[in-house]
Design an enzyme around this catalytic site. Structure first.
Site, mmCIF file in Angstrom:
data_model
loop_
_atom_site.group_PDB
_atom_site.id
_atom_site.type_symbol
_atom_site.label_atom_id
_atom_site.label_comp_id
_atom_site.label_asym_id
_atom_site.label_seq_id
_atom_site.Cartn_x
_atom_site.Cartn_y
_atom_site.Cartn_z
ATOM 1 N N GLU A 386 0.846 -1.217 0.000
ATOM 2 C CA GLU A 386 0.000 0.000 0.000
ATOM 3 C C GLU A 386 0.874 1.257 0.000
ATOM 4 O OE1 GLU A 386 -3.668 -0.024 2.199
ATOM 5 O OE2 GLU A 386 -3.712 -2.220 2.158
HETATM 6 C C1 LIG Z 1 3.959 -9.305 -0.185
HETATM 7 C C2 LIG Z 1 3.419 -8.200 -1.029
HETATM 8 C C3 LIG Z 1 2.052 -8.100 -1.241
HETATM 9 C C4 LIG Z 1 1.541 -7.091 -2.055
HETATM 10 N N1 LIG Z 1 0.192 -7.043 -2.277
HETATM 11 C C5 LIG Z 1 -0.290 -6.182 -3.216
HETATM 12 C C6 LIG Z 1 -1.663 -6.220 -3.612
HETATM 13 O O1 LIG Z 1 -2.481 -6.971 -3.051
HETATM 14 N N2 LIG Z 1 -2.066 -5.422 -4.620
HETATM 15 C C7 LIG Z 1 -1.222 -4.576 -5.258
HETATM 16 O O2 LIG Z 1 -1.648 -3.878 -6.185
HETATM 17 N N3 LIG Z 1 0.091 -4.499 -4.903
HETATM 18 C C8 LIG Z 1 0.565 -5.282 -3.906
HETATM 19 N N4 LIG Z 1 1.893 -5.227 -3.536
HETATM 20 C C9 LIG Z 1 2.777 -4.304 -4.246
HETATM 21 C C10 LIG Z 1 3.310 -3.164 -3.386
HETATM 22 O O3 LIG Z 1 2.324 -2.206 -3.142
HETATM 23 C C11 LIG Z 1 4.541 -2.600 -4.137
HETATM 24 O O4 LIG Z 1 5.547 -3.588 -4.041
HETATM 25 C C12 LIG Z 1 5.009 -1.279 -3.565
HETATM 26 O O5 LIG Z 1 4.085 -0.258 -3.832
HETATM 27 C C13 LIG Z 1 6.393 -0.863 -4.128
HETATM 28 O O6 LIG Z 1 6.447 -0.991 -5.506
HETATM 29 P P1 LIG Z 1 7.696 -1.776 -6.135
HETATM 30 O O7 LIG Z 1 7.801 -3.083 -5.439
HETATM 31 O O8 LIG Z 1 7.541 -1.790 -7.597
HETATM 32 O O9 LIG Z 1 8.968 -0.921 -5.727
HETATM 33 P P2 LIG Z 1 9.589 0.301 -6.554
HETATM 34 O O10 LIG Z 1 8.532 1.296 -6.855
HETATM 35 O O11 LIG Z 1 10.390 -0.242 -7.685
HETATM 36 O O12 LIG Z 1 10.566 0.938 -5.477
HETATM 37 C C14 LIG Z 1 11.927 0.565 -5.313
HETATM 38 C C15 LIG Z 1 12.519 1.477 -4.238
HETATM 39 O O13 LIG Z 1 12.480 2.842 -4.665
HETATM 40 C C16 LIG Z 1 11.784 3.633 -3.710
HETATM 41 N N5 LIG Z 1 11.069 4.688 -4.408
HETATM 42 C C17 LIG Z 1 10.317 4.586 -5.539
HETATM 43 N N6 LIG Z 1 9.812 5.766 -5.872
HETATM 44 C C18 LIG Z 1 10.241 6.653 -4.948
HETATM 45 C C19 LIG Z 1 10.051 8.042 -4.741
HETATM 46 N N7 LIG Z 1 9.296 8.784 -5.564
HETATM 47 N N8 LIG Z 1 10.646 8.611 -3.663
HETATM 48 C C20 LIG Z 1 11.410 7.880 -2.803
HETATM 49 N N9 LIG Z 1 11.635 6.559 -2.958
HETATM 50 C C21 LIG Z 1 11.051 5.965 -4.005
HETATM 51 C C22 LIG Z 1 10.844 2.655 -3.024
HETATM 52 O O14 LIG Z 1 10.438 3.131 -1.752
HETATM 53 C C23 LIG Z 1 11.726 1.420 -2.933
HETATM 54 O O15 LIG Z 1 12.608 1.545 -1.843
HETATM 55 C C24 LIG Z 1 2.427 -6.163 -2.659
HETATM 56 C C25 LIG Z 1 3.789 -6.244 -2.410
HETATM 57 C C26 LIG Z 1 4.292 -7.238 -1.600
HETATM 58 C C27 LIG Z 1 5.774 -7.296 -1.356
#
Ligand SMILES: Cc1cc2nc3c(=O)[nH]c(=O)nc-3n(C[C@H](O)[C@H](O)[C@H](O)COP(=O)(O)OP(=O)(O)OC[C@H]3O[C@@H](n4cnc5c(N)ncnc54)[C@H](O)[C@@H]3O)c2cc1C
Length: 406
Positions: A386
């Site tokens: 989230e």
């Molecule tokens: C176990 C699990 C369950 C999940 N369940 C759901 C679900 O039910 N439905 C759903 O839709 N999603 C779900 N997610 C997805 C989750 O919401 C995303 O993993 C999360 O939003 C981060 O996106 P990403 O993994 O692509 O990381 P990225 O966006 O690639 O981020 C990589 C790093 O960069 C940082 N970063 C990125 N942009 C910025 C910024 N503008 N400023 C500062 N730092 C930044 C992030 O904080 C992180 O440290 C789930 C994830 C997990 C791990």
């Protein structure tokens, strides 16, 4: 002791804790190891109405609102966040429906969600659209009275065990963020399939799946809100759902303390209980204070939301309108900042608490047959889903800085 809950909410919290102790605790190690979901628990959760606690009575729910949902999630996560996760994920999937559905759509979906006959789930994240949720590659093309969805989502919690997926897709890629639209997709829709099941660090019993859409024809009647409203649906859903993650985090932190303190009292070294060493007891005191602060913030935000959400829901049911329209009439500000604060603070507290509990317990804390390492693994994801905590900080800071603008 939780001074922030009404008598009814406390009773629901007690019921949820008792349920988790009886029906979930005996399974938590086995299913964590197997990385499987014990589907038989879903029926047990339905029997005690865990899915409808917060949803309107008009659709068979208990009408408790976000604070009641948080009270249940906290107590469930205090025992095991993974097996009890469908309560939280179905609420996450139901939230955009509650906020944006028309009267007809609410009548179509809410009774099944409130009873738990159907579980809702939420799918925004894609391989290239994580923190930047606007980078959606999944498309939905209008075709008569249907939309045809093509693309993929990943990391969908409670995937496979859910029935109704709120899926975001671009109906107008040229418009970018303003071209995203939300749809409710039934699991049985042709063209919708499950992809890879993820292997994870924590919440292992809860299935996290890829979702695939190939020529998936969804009735236009399943569109939530107008075309291009998807970003609002997403943002407002998170405003109301993040206290649920915060409550889950508070529960995990409390669960770690619940396991740690009795062990420290009983464990003797140098002829005395290790709990009597000040280095240990002071650290426990710091953690307990943070957990209480996280709890207070979470329920303050949840109660604040309910003060407008519950009247808006009642008005929408009576007037056959959208809850969001009724909220707009009642409310001047959104909950984005406070909701992000609760999620940020509670999830950081949960991870700090659980990992410190390992330190305090010593070697046994590291062992998989003692539950504290599992609480740490389960706590981790509350800092990520989230919206990662970096994103929560961005949102808090953006609002804060705006408040001081001229
Ligand atoms: C176990 C699990 C369950 C999940 N369940 C759901 C679900 O039910 N439905 C759903 O839709 N999603 C779900 N997610 C997805 C989750 O919401 C995303 O993993 C999360 O939003 C981060 O996106 P990403 O993994 O692509 O990381 P990225 O966006 O690639 O981020 C990589 C790093 O960069 C940082 N970063 C990125 N942009 C910025 C910024 N503008 N400023 C500062 N730092 C930044 C992030 O904080 C992180 O440290 C789930 C994830 C997990 C791990």
């Amino acid at each position: 002791m939780n001074f922030d809950l009404t008598e009814e909410q406390r009773a629901i919290a007690d019921l949820a804790y008792e349920f988790a102790q009886k029906k979930v605790k005996p399974l938590r190690f086995e299913y964590d190891e197997k990385e499987e979901y014990p589907v038989q628990v879903l029926e047990e959760m339905r029997k005690v109405d865990l899915f409808g606690l917060w949803l309107p009575e008009a659709y068979g729910g208990v009408g408790g609102g976000v604070a009641t949902l948080c009270a249940a999630i906290e107590q469930l996560a205090r025992v095991d966040a993974a097996i009890t996760m469908p309560v939280a994920t179905s609420a996450l999937g139901a939230m955009p429906i509650l906020l944006y559905a028309t009267d007809e759509q609410r009548s179509r979906w809410m009774p099944d969600i409130a009873s738990g006959r159907k579980l809702a789930a939420f799918a925004i994240t894609e391989p290239e659209a994580g923190s930047d949720a606007t980078a959606q590659k999944t498309t939905a093309k209008a075709d008569g009275d249907h939309y045809v969805i093509d693309g993929a989502k990943h990391y969908c919690s409670s995937g496979g065990i859910s029935d109704l997926y709120v899926v975001f897709a671009s109906t107008n890629p040229a418009k970018g963020a303003r071209g995203i639209t939300a749809f409710v997709v039934d699991k049985d829709t042709p063209g919708f399939t499950l992809g890879k099941k993820e292997k994870k660090l924590g919440i292992k019993a809860n299935p996290t799946y890829e979702l695939h859409f190939e020529g998936c024809r969804v009735p236009a009647a399943n569109r939530l809100g107008g075309e291009g409203f998807g970003l609002f649906v997403l943002q407002e859903t998170f405003d109301y759902s993040r206290p649920g993650v915060a409550a889950q985090a508070v529960g995990i932190a409390q669960g770690a303390i619940d396991e740690t303190v009795p062990y420290l009292r009983a464990r003797k070294q140098f002829g005395q209980s290790v709990a009597s060493f000040q280095a240990i007891s002071h650290r426990l005191a710091e953690l307990a204070a943070k957990v209480e602060a996280a709890r207070a913030l979470t329920y303050r935000v949840a109660r604040g939301m309910d003060s407008t959400l519950l009247p808006a829901v009642a008005a929408a049911v009576a007037n056959k309108t959208q809850v969001r329209q009724e909220l707009k009439k009642l409310q001047t500000a959104r909950w984005t900042k406070e909701s992000a604060m609760a999620k940020l603070f509670a999830s950081d507290t949960a991870f700090e608490t659980a990992q410190e509990c390992i330190n305090l317990c010593g070697g046994i804390g590291f062992m998989r047959d003692f539950p504290v390492e599992k609480f740490m693994r389960d706590a981790k994801v509350t800092q990520i889903y989230e919206g990662t905590n970096h994103i929560q900080k961005n949102e808090i800071a953006a609002h804060l800085i705006k408040e001081y603008a001229g």
